[in-house]
Design a protein around this motif. Structure first.
Motif, mmCIF file in Angstrom:
data_model
loop_
_atom_site.group_PDB
_atom_site.id
_atom_site.type_symbol
_atom_site.label_atom_id
_atom_site.label_comp_id
_atom_site.label_asym_id
_atom_site.label_seq_id
_atom_site.Cartn_x
_atom_site.Cartn_y
_atom_site.Cartn_z
ATOM 1 N N ARG A 168 -8.720 10.339 4.004
ATOM 2 C CA ARG A 168 -8.865 11.801 3.853
ATOM 3 C C ARG A 168 -7.504 12.467 3.667
ATOM 4 N NH1 ARG A 168 -13.048 12.785 8.742
ATOM 5 N NH2 ARG A 168 -15.023 12.618 7.623
ATOM 6 N N ALA A 169 -6.533 12.020 4.455
ATOM 7 C CA ALA A 169 -5.208 12.665 4.424
ATOM 8 C C ALA A 169 -4.433 12.347 3.138
ATOM 9 C CB ALA A 169 -4.393 12.228 5.642
ATOM 10 N N HIS A 170 -4.655 11.158 2.566
ATOM 11 C CA HIS A 170 -3.814 10.713 1.450
ATOM 12 C C HIS A 170 -4.562 10.569 0.125
ATOM 13 C CE1 HIS A 170 -0.447 9.819 4.175
ATOM 14 N NE2 HIS A 170 -1.374 9.410 5.020
ATOM 15 N N TRP A 171 -5.838 10.961 0.107
ATOM 16 C CA TRP A 171 -6.720 10.688 -1.042
ATOM 17 C C TRP A 171 -6.116 11.102 -2.383
ATOM 18 C CZ3 TRP A 171 -10.768 7.599 -1.224
ATOM 19 C CH2 TRP A 171 -11.599 7.627 -2.350
ATOM 20 N N GLU A 172 -5.466 12.258 -2.419
ATOM 21 C CA GLU A 172 -4.943 12.788 -3.702
ATOM 22 C C GLU A 172 -3.670 12.062 -4.160
ATOM 23 O OE1 GLU A 172 -6.626 14.913 -5.429
ATOM 24 O OE2 GLU A 172 -8.122 15.169 -3.836
ATOM 25 N N GLU A 173 -3.070 11.281 -3.283
ATOM 26 C CA GLU A 173 -1.791 10.639 -3.639
ATOM 27 C C GLU A 173 -2.026 9.429 -4.541
ATOM 28 O OE1 GLU A 173 0.186 9.818 0.075
ATOM 29 O OE2 GLU A 173 -0.262 11.846 0.793
ATOM 30 N N GLU A 174 -1.063 9.228 -5.435
ATOM 31 C CA GLU A 174 -1.172 8.151 -6.424
ATOM 32 C C GLU A 174 -1.301 6.781 -5.752
ATOM 33 O OE1 GLU A 174 1.600 6.458 -9.986
ATOM 34 O OE2 GLU A 174 1.822 8.594 -9.506
ATOM 35 N N GLU A 175 -0.499 6.549 -4.705
ATOM 36 C CA GLU A 175 -0.524 5.251 -4.020
ATOM 37 C C GLU A 175 -1.911 4.971 -3.439
ATOM 38 O OE1 GLU A 175 2.760 3.366 -1.358
ATOM 39 O OE2 GLU A 175 1.373 4.374 0.022
ATOM 40 N N CYS A 176 -2.494 5.983 -2.810
ATOM 41 C CA CYS A 176 -3.814 5.834 -2.200
ATOM 42 C C CYS A 176 -4.863 5.562 -3.280
ATOM 43 C CB CYS A 176 -4.164 7.085 -1.402
ATOM 44 S SG CYS A 176 -5.690 6.927 -0.466
ATOM 45 N N GLN A 177 -4.763 6.259 -4.406
ATOM 46 C CA GLN A 177 -5.716 6.045 -5.494
ATOM 47 C C GLN A 177 -5.592 4.632 -6.066
ATOM 48 O OE1 GLN A 177 -8.393 7.799 -6.753
ATOM 49 N NE2 GLN A 177 -8.053 8.872 -4.816
ATOM 50 N N ARG A 178 -4.365 4.125 -6.121
ATOM 51 C CA ARG A 178 -4.167 2.736 -6.585
ATOM 52 C C ARG A 178 -4.818 1.755 -5.603
ATOM 53 N NH1 ARG A 178 1.218 4.080 -8.050
ATOM 54 N NH2 ARG A 178 1.981 3.098 -6.134
ATOM 55 N N ASP A 179 -4.630 2.019 -4.302
ATOM 56 C CA ASP A 179 -5.223 1.154 -3.273
ATOM 57 C C ASP A 179 -6.752 1.145 -3.387
ATOM 58 O OD1 ASP A 179 -2.674 0.715 -2.377
ATOM 59 O OD2 ASP A 179 -2.843 1.974 -0.580
ATOM 60 N N VAL A 180 -7.328 2.331 -3.576
ATOM 61 C CA VAL A 180 -8.787 2.448 -3.690
ATOM 62 C C VAL A 180 -9.265 1.749 -4.967
ATOM 63 C CG1 VAL A 180 -10.711 4.066 -4.003
ATOM 64 C CG2 VAL A 180 -8.943 4.539 -2.293
ATOM 65 N N GLY A 181 -8.492 1.892 -6.050
ATOM 66 C CA GLY A 181 -8.836 1.227 -7.309
ATOM 67 C C GLY A 181 -8.890 -0.285 -7.158
ATOM 68 N N LEU A 182 -7.901 -0.830 -6.428
ATOM 69 C CA LEU A 182 -7.880 -2.290 -6.182
ATOM 70 C C LEU A 182 -9.071 -2.723 -5.337
ATOM 71 C CD1 LEU A 182 -4.313 -3.692 -5.312
ATOM 72 C CD2 LEU A 182 -5.818 -4.362 -7.179
ATOM 73 N N LEU A 183 -9.379 -1.921 -4.320
ATOM 74 C CA LEU A 183 -10.520 -2.237 -3.451
ATOM 75 C C LEU A 183 -11.833 -2.184 -4.245
ATOM 76 C CD1 LEU A 183 -9.433 -0.266 -0.264
ATOM 77 C CD2 LEU A 183 -9.936 -2.719 -0.307
ATOM 78 N N ARG A 184 -11.936 -1.206 -5.149
ATOM 79 C CA ARG A 184 -13.148 -1.064 -5.971
ATOM 80 C C ARG A 184 -13.315 -2.286 -6.881
ATOM 81 N NH1 ARG A 184 -12.418 4.017 -7.807
ATOM 82 N NH2 ARG A 184 -13.869 5.017 -6.358
ATOM 83 N N LYS A 185 -12.186 -2.731 -7.465
ATOM 84 C CA LYS A 185 -12.204 -3.910 -8.343
ATOM 85 C C LYS A 185 -12.631 -5.152 -7.537
ATOM 86 C CE LYS A 185 -9.151 -5.934 -11.859
ATOM 87 N NZ LYS A 185 -8.326 -7.019 -11.317
ATOM 88 N N GLN A 186 -12.070 -5.274 -6.333
ATOM 89 C CA GLN A 186 -12.426 -6.391 -5.443
ATOM 90 C C GLN A 186 -13.921 -6.329 -5.103
ATOM 91 O OE1 GLN A 186 -10.280 -8.950 -4.300
ATOM 92 N NE2 GLN A 186 -12.240 -9.826 -3.696
ATOM 93 N N ALA A 187 -14.418 -5.129 -4.845
ATOM 94 C CA ALA A 187 -15.836 -4.949 -4.494
ATOM 95 C C ALA A 187 -16.738 -5.401 -5.644
ATOM 96 C CB ALA A 187 -16.117 -3.487 -4.139
ATOM 97 N N GLN A 188 -16.306 -5.140 -6.886
ATOM 98 C CA GLN A 188 -17.092 -5.591 -8.048
ATOM 99 C C GLN A 188 -17.134 -7.125 -8.095
ATOM 100 O OE1 GLN A 188 -14.888 -3.451 -11.007
ATOM 101 N NE2 GLN A 188 -16.174 -1.620 -10.894
ATOM 102 N N GLU A 189 -15.947 -7.744 -7.833
ATOM 103 C CA GLU A 189 -15.894 -9.218 -7.824
ATOM 104 C C GLU A 189 -16.750 -9.796 -6.699
ATOM 105 O OE1 GLU A 189 -11.787 -10.509 -7.666
ATOM 106 O OE2 GLU A 189 -11.263 -9.159 -9.325
ATOM 107 N N ASP A 190 -16.875 -9.034 -5.607
ATOM 108 C CA ASP A 190 -17.614 -9.510 -4.426
ATOM 109 C C ASP A 190 -19.109 -9.217 -4.504
ATOM 110 O OD1 ASP A 190 -15.235 -10.307 -3.332
ATOM 111 O OD2 ASP A 190 -14.985 -8.532 -2.061
ATOM 112 N N SER A 191 -19.553 -8.553 -5.579
ATOM 113 C CA SER A 191 -20.923 -7.994 -5.598
ATOM 114 C C SER A 191 -22.013 -9.028 -5.315
ATOM 115 C CB SER A 191 -21.195 -7.277 -6.915
ATOM 116 O OG SER A 191 -21.031 -8.194 -7.988
ATOM 117 N N SER A 192 -21.744 -10.298 -5.616
ATOM 118 C CA SER A 192 -22.787 -11.312 -5.388
ATOM 119 C C SER A 192 -22.761 -11.862 -3.956
ATOM 120 C CB SER A 192 -22.605 -12.463 -6.380
ATOM 121 O OG SER A 192 -21.332 -13.059 -6.178
#
Length: 261
Positions: A44-68
């Motif tokens: 919540r505190a860092h959501w708008e920051e570029e670093e946080c968005q990169r971290d979330v992007g990586l987690l989202r990509k990992q989540a797609q790989e983990d979908s099965s």
């Protein structure tokens, strides 16, 4: 245990962290729970920051790989603006992080977010790296005797530097000549110790490796590296065979350096 003479050819001491310089409980009972308890607030505190968005992007990509995988937690994209939509996505990230941690996963995406959260926690004084009290005086002594001292841990170099930079003993980073993590190779593979020796610029038998894990000790020995296994409160027990086979110490003060004359 008692006094363990260090072989005369040793020029560098290589240290594991968890269970060797630092209580295992610190990692299990302080560092990891901090992430679980604070991940939502941090996002919540860092959501708008570029670093946080990169971290979330990586987690989202990992989540797609983990979908099965069983119980996998997807992370949706934001499909609009508004507080409610933001909360929905943040909650998905929180659930994903908790799920990965419950399986003790070591994905780059998870490690990266954890590293950034710990950096904030150390910098604000919420967390201090715990060091056994015999560690700093012993390292100072080794350095005075001309030894080089290095760290080799499965935690990232960034996480290592935070632990020692914001420790219960203050900033002790100047005590180390370098840091290695699993980028140089896994700690249970002998080749990793050959790479470390090459990187330091010495032979493997010029290194003494201190660890609490017999499998790591075994891999280092296969590479002709000297080894001592460290017994600390909270460490996993050793078998009778391991106890009789390995050199054991329960404190860094038990290492006896040959006189440099």
């Amino acid at each position: 245990m008692g006094v363990l003479p260090v072989p005369a050819e040793v020029r560098a001491i290589l240290l594991d962290i968890e269970g060797t310089t630092t209580p295992i409980a610190f990692v299990q009972e302080t560092l990891f729970p901090y992430i679980k308890d604070n991940v939502k607030e941090y996002l919540r505190a860092h959501w708008e920051e570029e670093e946080c968005q990169r971290d979330v992007g990586l987690l989202r990509k990992q989540a797609q790989e983990d979908s099965s995988l069983d119980g996998a937690v997807p992370i949706p994209l934001e499909s609009g603006s508004g507080e409610e939509e933001l909360e929905r996505v943040i909650q998905a990230v929180v659930d994903n992080v908790h799920w990965q941690m419950s399986l003790d996963r070591k994905t780059t995406a998870l490690k990266q977010l954890q590293g950034h959260m710990w950096r904030a926690a150390y910098a604000t004084g919420h967390v201090k790296g715990e060091i056994f009290e015999d560690v700093v005086p012993a390292i100072r002594k080794w350095r005075e005797a001309g030894m080089k001292v290095y760290i080799y841990s499965s935690g990232s170099v960034e996480a290592q530097k935070l632990l020692f930079g914001y420790s219960t003993e203050g900033d002790i980073l100047e005590l180390f000549d370098g840091h290695f993590d699993t980028k140089i190779g896994p700690k249970v593979e002998s080749e990793s110790y050959r790479r470390i020796a090459a990187s330091i610029g010495c032979a493997t038998n010029n290194i003494l490796f201190l660890t609490d894990v017999p499998r790591e000790a075994n891999a280092a020995e296969e590479a002709d590296t000297h080894v001592a296994v460290v017994i600390r409160p909270g460490n996993a027990g050793l078998t009778d065979d391991e106890k009789s086979y390995y050199s054991l110490i329960s404190s860094f003060t038990e290492l006896f350096l040959p006189s440099s004359t």
